[in-house]
Design a protein around this motif. Structure first.
Motif, PDB file in Angstrom:
ATOM      1  N   UNK A 299       0.812  -1.211   0.000  1.00 33.50           N
ATOM      2  CA  UNK A 299       0.000   0.000   0.000  1.00 33.50           C
ATOM      3  C   UNK A 299       0.851   1.269   0.000  1.00 33.50           C
ATOM      4  N   UNK A 300       1.909   1.226   0.783  1.00 30.82           N
ATOM      5  CA  UNK A 300       2.757   2.406   0.909  1.00 30.82           C
ATOM      6  C   UNK A 300       3.378   2.792  -0.439  1.00 30.82           C
ATOM      7  N   UNK A 301       3.687   1.784  -1.246  1.00 31.47           N
ATOM      8  CA  UNK A 301       4.297   2.069  -2.551  1.00 31.47           C
ATOM      9  C   UNK A 301       3.246   2.490  -3.582  1.00 31.47           C
ATOM     10  N   UNK A 302       2.022   2.065  -3.379  1.00 39.89           N
ATOM     11  CA  UNK A 302       0.968   2.284  -4.377  1.00 39.89           C
ATOM     12  C   UNK A 302       0.259   3.632  -4.217  1.00 39.89           C
ATOM     13  N   UNK A 303      -0.024   4.007  -2.968  1.00 40.99           N
ATOM     14  CA  UNK A 303      -0.866   5.193  -2.765  1.00 40.99           C
ATOM     15  C   UNK A 303      -0.329   6.488  -3.389  1.00 40.99           C
ATOM     16  N   UNK A 304       1.002   6.729  -3.337  1.00 42.59           N
ATOM     17  CA  UNK A 304       1.486   7.965  -3.965  1.00 42.59           C
ATOM     18  C   UNK A 304       1.145   8.046  -5.459  1.00 42.59           C
ATOM     19  N   UNK A 305       1.100   6.881  -6.110  1.00 44.78           N
ATOM     20  CA  UNK A 305       0.739   6.864  -7.537  1.00 44.78           C
ATOM     21  C   UNK A 305      -0.725   7.289  -7.708  1.00 44.78           C
TER      22      UNK A 305
ATOM     23  N   UNK B 157      -1.017  10.890  -7.227  1.00 46.11           N
ATOM     24  CA  UNK B 157      -0.538  11.606  -8.406  1.00 46.11           C
ATOM     25  C   UNK B 157      -1.607  11.613  -9.515  1.00 46.11           C
ATOM     26  N   UNK B 158      -2.272  10.465  -9.671  1.00 42.87           N
ATOM     27  CA  UNK B 158      -3.271  10.314 -10.720  1.00 42.87           C
ATOM     28  C   UNK B 158      -4.470  11.249 -10.497  1.00 42.87           C
ATOM     29  N   UNK B 159      -4.947  11.353  -9.249  1.00 44.74           N
ATOM     30  CA  UNK B 159      -6.136  12.180  -9.024  1.00 44.74           C
ATOM     31  C   UNK B 159      -5.805  13.666  -8.813  1.00 44.74           C
ATOM     32  N   UNK B 160      -4.520  13.977  -8.658  1.00 47.42           N
ATOM     33  CA  UNK B 160      -4.200  15.400  -8.465  1.00 47.42           C
ATOM     34  C   UNK B 160      -3.356  15.974  -9.600  1.00 47.42           C
ATOM     35  N   UNK B 161      -2.646  15.118 -10.333  1.00 46.98           N
ATOM     36  CA  UNK B 161      -1.699  15.670 -11.304  1.00 46.98           C
ATOM     37  C   UNK B 161      -1.840  15.166 -12.730  1.00 46.98           C
ATOM     38  N   UNK B 162      -3.022  14.656 -13.090  1.00 48.21           N
ATOM     39  CA  UNK B 162      -3.187  14.166 -14.461  1.00 48.21           C
ATOM     40  C   UNK B 162      -3.102  15.308 -15.461  1.00 48.21           C
TER      41      UNK B 162
ATOM     42  N   UNK C 118      -8.388  -3.278   7.065  1.00 45.34           N
ATOM     43  CA  UNK C 118      -7.974  -1.873   7.147  1.00 45.34           C
ATOM     44  C   UNK C 118      -7.623  -1.545   8.586  1.00 45.34           C
ATOM     45  N   UNK C 119      -6.336  -1.526   8.881  1.00 36.82           N
ATOM     46  CA  UNK C 119      -5.946  -1.225  10.252  1.00 36.82           C
ATOM     47  C   UNK C 119      -5.444   0.209  10.359  1.00 36.82           C
ATOM     48  N   UNK C 120      -5.034   0.590  11.557  1.00 31.07           N
ATOM     49  CA  UNK C 120      -4.653   1.985  11.796  1.00 31.07           C
ATOM     50  C   UNK C 120      -3.577   2.486  10.834  1.00 31.07           C
ATOM     51  N   UNK C 121      -2.599   1.616  10.536  1.00 29.80           N
ATOM     52  CA  UNK C 121      -1.527   2.015   9.628  1.00 29.80           C
ATOM     53  C   UNK C 121      -2.090   2.434   8.274  1.00 29.80           C
ATOM     54  N   UNK C 122      -3.065   1.682   7.831  1.00 35.23           N
ATOM     55  CA  UNK C 122      -3.656   1.967   6.530  1.00 35.23           C
ATOM     56  C   UNK C 122      -4.364   3.319   6.549  1.00 35.23           C
ATOM     57  N   UNK C 123      -5.080   3.573   7.640  1.00 36.31           N
ATOM     58  CA  UNK C 123      -5.793   4.844   7.744  1.00 36.31           C
ATOM     59  C   UNK C 123      -4.803   6.011   7.753  1.00 36.31           C
ATOM     60  N   UNK C 124      -3.690   5.834   8.467  1.00 31.92           N
ATOM     61  CA  UNK C 124      -2.668   6.891   8.464  1.00 31.92           C
ATOM     62  C   UNK C 124      -2.123   7.109   7.057  1.00 31.92           C
ATOM     63  N   UNK C 125      -1.860   6.011   6.350  1.00 31.40           N
ATOM     64  CA  UNK C 125      -1.330   6.144   4.991  1.00 31.40           C
ATOM     65  C   UNK C 125      -2.308   6.889   4.088  1.00 31.40           C
ATOM     66  N   UNK C 126      -3.591   6.590   4.253  1.00 32.14           N
ATOM     67  CA  UNK C 126      -4.605   7.274   3.442  1.00 32.14           C
ATOM     68  C   UNK C 126      -4.591   8.771   3.770  1.00 32.14           C
ATOM     69  N   UNK C 127      -4.488   9.080   5.045  1.00 29.02           N
ATOM     70  CA  UNK C 127      -4.448  10.492   5.444  1.00 29.02           C
ATOM     71  C   UNK C 127      -3.192  11.189   4.920  1.00 29.02           C
ATOM     72  N   UNK C 128      -2.042  10.505   5.000  1.00 24.60           N
ATOM     73  CA  UNK C 128      -0.803  11.079   4.485  1.00 24.60           C
ATOM     74  C   UNK C 128      -0.950  11.474   3.018  1.00 24.60           C
TER      75      UNK C 128
END
Lengths: 424, 411
Positions: A112-118, A121-126, A207-217
């Motif tokens: 997840x950590x490697x995927x979310x930045x992509x 990028x897709x929803x903000x920088x297309x 979906x654990x706490x780490x995932x929620x933090x990653x989504x927020x990040x």
């Protein structure tokens, strides 16, 4: 010793437990809903954007933007996006429907950590590169030309047009519309629609706490509110029934689609109407299947449905029938509807349908993703979980008398739009 | 990981139980080891027509669907060239109803002339809907007999001719049932909120007394090695020219299958795949292109199909595909690209465990292939492969004399 002539005893479904979504707010105010369930270490994250600012002069804007989100950002090319997602074994898809557009990613939690930045990028920088847009237009036009050869596809277009006219629901793309599509339209729409104020995120799976933090990040920071937008809002005037016949020389089968505007999930009759619909054409043992497939052999399949959209509800019956029996099939459909309006559904049949619907509802709650889908249904209709307790209660208690009343009110055959593509 | 317990009844019926208490539902899946490949060449489409008739009532139960729906269940079935598979989903509390219905139709059918008559019509409409009244719908009716000359894969499950369906008689149906629908020729998988001991009792009770029958011996003609390139051109009222290429390859159980599967992923899975990037995006020769396997029990086909961009001639398109295939034959796949396809296989396997029905079907299918436990080591068979294996396999498959090419041209 067993007695094979007797059906084994069975139990009625009493309780149906939904896993309810937990609400969170990201730092920038984006609503996040979480369905935490399941044993596999995987997650589905959906970013959902309402369709906005419908403009009949630019009918493909919203669809094209959604499809082309993965075709390049200011940082990454289409190929780099795809390579990155595939490398981690993830699945990224974009979907577009009448009311909203989705960006969905399925991934093993460890990536997840490697995927979310992509995804961010897709929803903000297309950037919708010109060359990719030309490819998109050409391929979509080719696909359309194939679909226009399918009777079923044509019948759907004619039907939607008849019901919903010149709105996003009634719109049917033409090749010329693709020709008129340009990059400015896409950039314009993207800058308005893909903003935190128009976005809801739903995460399901483990979906654990780490995932929620990653989504927020990724989606809760450095992503700010856009300009004022208008979520699509339509009203549709009721109109008289009509026949729409599109003749196709040499057709072996005709696609038929009959129906009318109805009510959506927000209306108190909706659940009972679903029971009525199930009796008529909502399951394999339905009256339409029993008569038109299993007794007459006119078709491989026939069904009906009540559909709930944000701005409307509608009812339809659809089938592909032998061209030589098309008129007979429509007569039989009419006969079945008249029957529902004049005779009470027998107790035994109603009991069967009720049990079937409860079982089917229970079976539809297979995993975290299906629970999230149930949440989406109510959330985007502006409703809460009471909808489902009411649904279950209505299915259990609705009477034959009520169904007869609904059939008279909602299924007036003369007021149907009747689309036939093929031969009649 | 899909856990299961296995036992065999005295009559030869194999039973697998997958306990999964995360759901209140249960699945009952019955696989019969019979498909279109087991048909008489003069009576094709029969296995599939028969599947329809299995819903027409059995010796002690007049209607199959109704009692199941009454207890909150749903069912369906499919027929392939290799197998016929029936499945039920229902609340686990009502599982005995599924045992009652499935065992009775394994015991004996009791459908009428009328039921046969109606299902002949239904299948005939299915034939029209899927194969005749669709653009490019008849491709497989043409491609199969081009690629296969001897093996019964040369006809599609729907049958090679509507006439075969129309001529089916009650006697044909009865003898087909007697031969293939026996406990010794079936695999029963029960999954969901159930426990193995209960299922053992139910299985004994409902299926135990059905005579086992003899497992039919399969003696199919092997497809001789193809020695010459085959080509065919079809002209039809379609909007775009299309190209189909079929190559003979390994059977589902062989190592060659796994190698070919990765090759098809390298070629066309996702937007970073070779055919998509090179032929759709860069050269713009196709608007749509795919590579996939038939994945059949006997040696199958590796298929590449694509729709040509308007204005591109078929020779150019064909040459462009061959260029991609030659690249696989002459060079090694990079470590990065190889990791990419392997990771995708691995995550697909994990996602497949989200669905109870998929798990039950997979257990049945792997048991048929030899051992249901192989489902859990399936991913290993991909992970051990090397770029050299891929290259060797590509050289074996992608040869002109091993190819059947079908040009589907717009009138």
């Amino acid at each position: 010793m067993i007695d094979r002539t007797q059906a084994p005893a069975f139990r009625q479904i009493e309780n149906i437990d939904l896993i309810k979504a937990e609400a969170y707010a990201l730092d920038n105010g984006v609503d996040l809903y979480v369905i935490n369930a399941g044993t596999q270490d995987l997650v589905r994250i959906e970013l959902i954007f309402n369709n906005i600012n419908w403009n009949p002069a630019k009918p493909l804007q919203a669809f094209a933007v959604n499809s082309m989100l993965v075709e390049g950002t200011s940082k990454l090319t289409a190929l780099q996006i795809a390579e990155h997602v595939d490398y981690y074994g993830a699945f990224l898809q974009t979907d577009y429907n009448y009311d909203y557009a989705l960006v969905t990613v399925y991934t093993l939690t460890k990536h997840l950590e490697a995927i979310l930045p992509i995804i961010k990028d897709v929803v903000t920088g297309s950037v919708f590169p010109e060359e990719e847009l030309e490819t998109f237009k050409r391929n979509q036009k080719q696909k359309l030309s194939v679909n226009l050869e399918k009777n079923d596809f044509l019948s759907r277009r004619l039907f939607n047009r008849a019901l919903f006219g010149n709105s996003i629901y009634g719109y049917a793309a033409e090749a010329a519309d693709y020709d008129r599509l340009d990059r400015d339209q896409l950039v314009e729409y993207f800058n308005l629609a893909y903003k935190p104020g128009n976005c809801t995120i739903i995460a399901s799976g483990k979906v654990e706490d780490d995932t929620i933090s990653l989504i927020n990040e990724n989606f809760g920071k450095h992503w700010h509110k856009g300009s004022e937008i208008q979520t699509n809002l339509f009203t549709f005037p009721a109109r008289g029934g009509d026949e729409h016949y599109f003749e196709k020389e040499g057709a072996l089968q005709s696609a038929i689609r009959l129906g009318k505007l109805s009510v959506n999930r927000n209306h108190p009759d909706f659940a009972a109407l679903q029971v009525l619909n199930t009796v008529l054409g909502g399951y394999f043992g339905s009256r339409l299947m029993a008569n038109i497939r299993e007794d007459k052999g006119y078709t491989y399949g026939i069904g009906s449905a009540v559909v709930s959209l944000q701005n409307a509800g509608y009812f339809f019956i659809a089938s592909e029938v032998g061209a030589d029996v098309c008129s007979s099939a429509i007569q039989e459909i009419q006969k079945e509807i008249t029957l529902l309006q004049t005779e009470l559904v027998p107790d035994e049949e109603l009991a069967l349908v009720k049990n079937y619907m409860l079982g089917s509802f229970l079976g539809g709650l297979e995993n975290a993703f299906s629970h999230a889908d149930k949440f989406k249904n109510i959330y985007f209709s502006g409703m809460d979980y009471d909808y489902y307790s009411n649904y279950v209660e209505t299915v259990k208690s609705v009477s034959s008398e009520k169904l007869l009343e609904l059939a008279k009110f909602y299924l007036n055959f003369d007021s149907f739009q009747k689309v036939i593509v093929g031969k009649k | 990981m899909v856990n299961f317990n296995r036992f065999v009844l005295d009559n030869g019926l194999k039973v697998l139980v997958h306990e999964d208490y995360t759901t209140p539902m249960a699945v009952v899946n019955v696989l019969y080891d019979v498909g279109a490949r087991d048909e008489d060449p003069e009576k094709t489409g029969f296995a599939h027509l028969f599947e329809h008739l299995m819903f027409g009532g059995s010796v002690n139960v007049a209607s199959y669907d109704e009692p199941l729906q009454r207890v909150g269940g749903e069912n369906n079935a499919f027929t392939s060239n290799d197998i016929t598979n029936y499945y039920i989903t229902l609340p686990a509390a009502n599982i005995e109803t599924a045992f009652w219905l499935e065992s009775d139709r394994m015991l004996g059918l009791a459908f009428s002339e009328k039921s046969l008559e109606v299902q002949r019509n239904v299948v005939s409409e299915e034939f029209k809907q899927r194969y005749l009244n669709q653009p490019y719908g008849n491709v497989w009716l043409k491609l199969r007999p081009l690629a296969y000359k001897e093996h019964p894969y040369k006809w599609a499950t729907i049958g090679k001719d509507l006439l075969h369906i129309e001529q089916a008689t009650i006697d044909d149906v009865k003898s087909f049932f007697a031969k293939h629908y026996n406990p010794s020729n079936a695999i029963l998988v029960v999954g969901g909120a159930v426990n193995t001991e209960d299922i053992k009792l139910l299985a004994e009770e409902w299926f135990g007394s059905i005579p086992g029958g003899a497992k039919p011996e399969r003696k199919l003609p092997a497809e001789p090695e193809q020695l010459q390139e085959r080509r065919e051109v079809i002209k039809a009222d379609v909007p775009l020219n299309a190209l189909y290429m079929a190559f003979h390859m390994s059977a589902r159980k062989d190592t060659g299958y796994y190698e070919a599967d990765l090759i098809s992923d390298i070629l066309s899975r996702g937007n970073a795949s070779r055919l998509y990037v090179s032929l759709v995006k860069e050269q713009k020769i196709f608007s749509d292109i795919n590579a996939y396997l038939t994945g059949s029990s006997d040696p199958g086909l590796f298929v590449i199909e694509g729709k040509l961009t308007a204005g591109v001639d078929t020779a150019t398109a064909e040459a462009a595909i061959w260029e991609q295939l030659e690249e696989l034959k002459s060079g090694l796949v990079s470590e990065k690209e190889f990791t990419k396809v392997k990771n995708k296989v691995e995550s697909t396997m994990v996602f497949a465990e989200m669905s109870l029905l998929d798990k039950a079907m997979n257990l049945a299918f792997f048991e048929l292939m030899g051992n249901a436990a192989d489902l859990n080591s399936e991913v290993q068979k991909y992970l051990v492969l090397t770029p050299t294996d891929i290259q060797r396999r590509a050289n074996k498959i992608f040869r002109k004399e091993n190819s059947s090419t079908l040009l589907y041209l717009a009138n």
